[in-house]
Design a protein around this motif. Structure first.
Motif, PDB file in Angstrom:
ATOM      1  N   VAL A  23       0.913  -1.191  -0.069  1.00 20.50           N
ATOM      2  CA  VAL A  23       0.270   0.023   0.104  1.00 20.50           C
ATOM      3  C   VAL A  23       0.497   1.356  -0.159  1.00 20.50           C
ATOM      4  CG1 VAL A  23      -1.395   1.356   1.437  1.00 20.50           C
ATOM      5  CG2 VAL A  23      -1.800  -1.080   1.463  1.00 20.50           C
ATOM      6  N   LEU A  24       1.764   1.612   0.886  1.00 14.60           N
ATOM      7  CA  LEU A  24       2.068   2.712   1.099  1.00 14.60           C
ATOM      8  C   LEU A  24       3.302   2.779  -0.123  1.00 14.60           C
ATOM      9  CD1 LEU A  24       3.341   3.043   5.019  1.00 14.60           C
ATOM     10  CD2 LEU A  24       0.956   3.423   3.668  1.00 14.60           C
ATOM     11  N   PHE A  25       4.233   1.773  -0.238  1.00 16.61           N
ATOM     12  CA  PHE A  25       5.028   2.057  -1.445  1.00 16.61           C
ATOM     13  C   PHE A  25       4.779   2.516  -2.861  1.00 16.61           C
ATOM     14  CE2 PHE A  25       9.641   0.489   0.513  1.00 16.61           C
ATOM     15  CZ  PHE A  25       9.392   0.926   1.493  1.00 16.61           C
ATOM     16  N   PRO A  26       3.596   1.540  -3.265  1.00 15.12           N
ATOM     17  CA  PRO A  26       2.755   1.906  -4.456  1.00 15.12           C
ATOM     18  C   PRO A  26       2.029   3.358  -4.505  1.00 15.12           C
ATOM     19  CG  PRO A  26       2.515  -0.396  -3.772  1.00 15.12           C
ATOM     20  CD  PRO A  26       3.391   0.686  -2.573  1.00 15.12           C
ATOM     21  N   PHE A  27       2.059   3.908  -3.212  1.00 15.17           N
ATOM     22  CA  PHE A  27       1.406   4.563  -3.657  1.00 15.17           C
ATOM     23  C   PHE A  27       2.451   6.148  -3.453  1.00 15.17           C
ATOM     24  CE2 PHE A  27      -0.469   8.805  -0.824  1.00 15.17           C
ATOM     25  CZ  PHE A  27      -2.099   8.783  -1.448  1.00 15.17           C
ATOM     26  N   PHE A  28       2.927   5.914  -3.256  1.00 11.48           N
ATOM     27  CA  PHE A  28       4.066   6.812  -3.612  1.00 11.48           C
ATOM     28  C   PHE A  28       4.585   7.070  -4.640  1.00 11.48           C
ATOM     29  CE2 PHE A  28       8.823   8.386  -3.881  1.00 11.48           C
ATOM     30  CZ  PHE A  28       8.526   9.459  -3.389  1.00 11.48           C
ATOM     31  N   SER A  29       4.866   5.890  -5.077  1.00 18.41           N
ATOM     32  CA  SER A  29       5.153   5.390  -6.629  1.00 18.41           C
ATOM     33  C   SER A  29       3.872   6.544  -7.627  1.00 18.41           C
ATOM     34  CB  SER A  29       5.368   4.672  -6.968  1.00 18.41           C
ATOM     35  OG  SER A  29       6.512   3.639  -6.564  1.00 18.41           O
ATOM     36  N   SER A  30       2.779   6.479  -7.034  1.00 19.23           N
ATOM     37  CA  SER A  30       1.762   6.760  -7.946  1.00 19.23           C
ATOM     38  C   SER A  30       1.388   8.225  -8.230  1.00 19.23           C
ATOM     39  CB  SER A  30       0.982   5.912  -7.692  1.00 19.23           C
ATOM     40  OG  SER A  30       0.018   6.717  -6.348  1.00 19.23           O
ATOM     41  N   LYS A  31       2.387   8.649  -7.037  1.00 16.88           N
ATOM     42  CA  LYS A  31       2.120  10.659  -6.044  1.00 16.88           C
ATOM     43  C   LYS A  31       3.682  11.258  -6.834  1.00 16.88           C
ATOM     44  CE  LYS A  31      -1.480   9.927  -4.641  1.00 16.88           C
ATOM     45  NZ  LYS A  31      -3.543  10.979  -4.675  1.00 16.88           N
ATOM     46  N   VAL A  32       4.797  10.335  -7.393  1.00 17.93           N
ATOM     47  CA  VAL A  32       5.999  11.000  -7.773  1.00 17.93           C
ATOM     48  C   VAL A  32       5.604  11.872  -9.460  1.00 17.93           C
ATOM     49  CG1 VAL A  32       8.662  10.428  -9.416  1.00 17.93           C
ATOM     50  CG2 VAL A  32       7.548   8.962  -6.592  1.00 17.93           C
ATOM     51  N   SER A  33       4.752  11.591  -9.720  1.00 21.38           N
ATOM     52  CA  SER A  33       4.808  13.187 -11.274  1.00 21.38           C
ATOM     53  C   SER A  33       4.474  13.806 -10.419  1.00 21.38           C
ATOM     54  CB  SER A  33       4.606  12.461 -12.253  1.00 21.38           C
ATOM     55  OG  SER A  33       2.401  11.779 -11.721  1.00 21.38           O
ATOM     56  N   VAL A  34       3.068  13.991  -9.950  1.00 21.63           N
ATOM     57  CA  VAL A  34       2.601  15.164  -9.119  1.00 21.63           C
ATOM     58  C   VAL A  34       3.647  16.309  -7.910  1.00 21.63           C
ATOM     59  CG1 VAL A  34       0.902  15.635  -6.796  1.00 21.63           C
ATOM     60  CG2 VAL A  34       0.555  13.392  -8.932  1.00 21.63           C
ATOM     61  N   LEU A  35       4.496  15.166  -7.433  1.00 23.11           N
ATOM     62  CA  LEU A  35       5.122  15.986  -6.476  1.00 23.11           C
ATOM     63  C   LEU A  35       6.352  16.917  -7.033  1.00 23.11           C
ATOM     64  CD1 LEU A  35       5.657  14.873  -3.116  1.00 23.11           C
ATOM     65  CD2 LEU A  35       7.292  13.337  -4.173  1.00 23.11           C
ATOM     66  N   GLN A  37       5.201  18.615  -9.692  1.00 20.34           N
ATOM     67  CA  GLN A  37       5.395  19.730 -10.104  1.00 20.34           C
ATOM     68  C   GLN A  37       4.545  20.101  -9.126  1.00 20.34           C
ATOM     69  OE1 GLN A  37       4.320  20.111 -12.923  1.00 20.34           O
ATOM     70  NE2 GLN A  37       5.415  17.777 -14.053  1.00 20.34           N
ATOM     71  N   SER A  38       5.371  19.376  -7.503  1.00 17.04           N
ATOM     72  CA  SER A  38       5.039  20.515  -6.185  1.00 17.04           C
ATOM     73  C   SER A  38       5.458  22.062  -6.131  1.00 17.04           C
ATOM     74  CB  SER A  38       5.152  19.820  -5.007  1.00 17.04           C
ATOM     75  OG  SER A  38       5.544  20.483  -3.992  1.00 17.04           O
ATOM     76  N   ASN A  39       4.621  23.119  -5.562  1.00 14.30           N
ATOM     77  CA  ASN A  39       4.768  24.179  -5.643  1.00 14.30           C
ATOM     78  C   ASN A  39       5.466  24.372  -3.599  1.00 14.30           C
ATOM     79  OD1 ASN A  39       4.969  25.318  -7.893  1.00 14.30           O
ATOM     80  ND2 ASN A  39       2.896  25.600  -7.409  1.00 14.30           N
ATOM     81  N   ASP A  40       5.549  23.163  -3.457  1.00 16.76           N
ATOM     82  CA  ASP A  40       6.044  23.337  -1.817  1.00 16.76           C
ATOM     83  C   ASP A  40       7.566  22.768  -1.524  1.00 16.76           C
ATOM     84  OD1 ASP A  40       4.444  21.369   1.185  1.00 16.76           O
ATOM     85  OD2 ASP A  40       6.915  22.334   1.119  1.00 16.76           O
ATOM     86  N   PRO A  41       7.548  24.798  -0.819  1.00 18.55           N
ATOM     87  CA  PRO A  41       9.340  25.347  -0.804  1.00 18.55           C
ATOM     88  C   PRO A  41       9.866  23.542  -0.124  1.00 18.55           C
ATOM     89  CG  PRO A  41       7.365  26.113   0.660  1.00 18.55           C
ATOM     90  CD  PRO A  41       6.243  25.638  -0.043  1.00 18.55           C
ATOM     91  N   GLU A  42       9.319  23.193   1.147  1.00 19.64           N
ATOM     92  CA  GLU A  42       9.839  22.140   1.291  1.00 19.64           C
ATOM     93  C   GLU A  42      10.649  20.868   0.490  1.00 19.64           C
ATOM     94  OE1 GLU A  42      11.225  22.066   3.887  1.00 19.64           O
ATOM     95  OE2 GLU A  42      11.693  19.801   4.743  1.00 19.64           O
ATOM     96  N   VAL A  43       8.920  20.589  -0.563  1.00 21.21           N
ATOM     97  CA  VAL A  43       9.223  19.347  -1.651  1.00 21.21           C
ATOM     98  C   VAL A  43      10.175  20.196  -2.706  1.00 21.21           C
ATOM     99  CG1 VAL A  43       8.476  17.828  -3.002  1.00 21.21           C
ATOM    100  CG2 VAL A  43       7.046  18.039  -1.285  1.00 21.21           C
ATOM    101  N   LYS A  44      10.407  21.108  -2.850  1.00 18.70           N
ATOM    102  CA  LYS A  44      11.405  21.894  -3.920  1.00 18.70           C
ATOM    103  C   LYS A  44      12.767  21.926  -3.499  1.00 18.70           C
ATOM    104  CE  LYS A  44       8.923  24.572  -6.925  1.00 18.70           C
ATOM    105  NZ  LYS A  44       8.372  26.404  -7.593  1.00 18.70           N
ATOM    106  N   ARG A  45      12.694  22.371  -2.073  1.00 17.44           N
ATOM    107  CA  ARG A  45      14.057  22.091  -0.984  1.00 17.44           C
ATOM    108  C   ARG A  45      14.825  20.083  -1.262  1.00 17.44           C
ATOM    109  NH1 ARG A  45      16.444  20.916   3.641  1.00 17.44           N
ATOM    110  NH2 ARG A  45      14.333  19.765   4.257  1.00 17.44           N
ATOM    111  N   LEU A  46      14.068  19.846  -1.308  1.00 17.23           N
ATOM    112  CA  LEU A  46      14.167  17.957  -0.881  1.00 17.23           C
ATOM    113  C   LEU A  46      14.777  17.557  -2.725  1.00 17.23           C
ATOM    114  CD1 LEU A  46      11.845  16.625   1.999  1.00 17.23           C
ATOM    115  CD2 LEU A  46      14.289  17.095   1.685  1.00 17.23           C
ATOM    116  N   LEU A  47      13.716  17.687  -3.373  1.00 19.58           N
ATOM    117  CA  LEU A  47      14.172  17.735  -4.951  1.00 19.58           C
ATOM    118  C   LEU A  47      15.304  18.048  -5.305  1.00 19.58           C
ATOM    119  CD1 LEU A  47      10.692  17.164  -5.947  1.00 19.58           C
ATOM    120  CD2 LEU A  47      11.937  15.631  -5.827  1.00 19.58           C
TER     121      LEU A  47
END
Ligand SMILES: [Mg+2]
Length: 219
Positions: A23-35, A37-47
């Protein structure tokens, strides 16, 4: 058995081992493309910290596929799972008898390798088979422990630390886990122990002298 407090493992004890993998690993994989595109500063910093900036999607999926313990990946996964829990896309499949046990016993503590943050998300969003809402078990849990707070689960000192932290004598506490090595470490310190045997757990070949528990309603 006259224990005053319960110390519970998570995976293979109160919820299926498959939850993380299926459940958790596939959920993350399905959200990578959304991630990406994210405008969240923390996500951007990590990426921005990943080396393969030209091919991030593939790079991240490869880390996931190989289950690499990359600290940046872990933080991104934590972020995505938190969002999934908050908006109801993920619910934790805690066993029904484990839900009842946690609600029924006056002093319940959790000790898992997953971070305290992840543990709180999990117990805060438990699947309720009789409703579309989730159950928040956090009010029924007195404290959460992980590797950072207490050390590795296969080391006796970790259980010593937890005892000090909760102010209990060893034989006041019953530790339930599906992992014999963890039970070994806890029993070396004098805790009461029981081996959780649940559907989907790998068979335990050497049970030693441990008692087995398949149904928490009997506890
Ligand atoms: Mg376990």
């Amino acid at each position: 058995m006259s224990f005053k407090a319960l110390l519970l493992d998570i995976e293979g004890t109160v919820c299926p081992i498959a939850f993380v993998k299926d459940v958790l690993f596939p959920f993350f994989s399905s959200k990578v493309s959304v991630l990406l595109q994210s405008n969240d500063p923390e996500v951007k910093r990590l990426l921005a910290q990943f080396p393969a900036q030209d091919n991030l999607q593939e790079y991240i999926q490869d880390l996931v596929a190989r289950d690499v313990k990359d600290p940046i990946l872990k933080q991104l996964q934590g972020h995505v799972w938190a969002q999934g829990y908050y908006n109801g896309e993920i619910k934790a499949p805690v066993y029904k008898d484990a839900i009842e046990l946690i609600k029924r016993k006056p002093e319940v503590y959790i000790y898992s390798s997953g971070s305290v943050k992840a543990q709180k998300l999990l117990f805060g969003h438990v699947e309720d088979p009789s409703s579309t809402k989730s159950i928040d078990l956090q009010p029924f849990i007195k404290s959460f422990f992980d590797i950072n707070t207490s050390g590795k689960k296969t080391e006796p000192e970790s259980y010593q630390k937890i005892l000090q932290n909760i102010g209990k004598q060893p034989d006041d506490v019953l530790f339930i886990s599906d992992n014999i090595l963890e039970l070994d470490a806890a029993s070396q310190v004098g805790l009461e122990t029981i081996l959780a045997v649940r559907p989907g757990n790998p068979p335990v070949t050497d049970i030693k002298n441990y008692s087995i528990l398949e149904d928490y309603s009997t506890l």
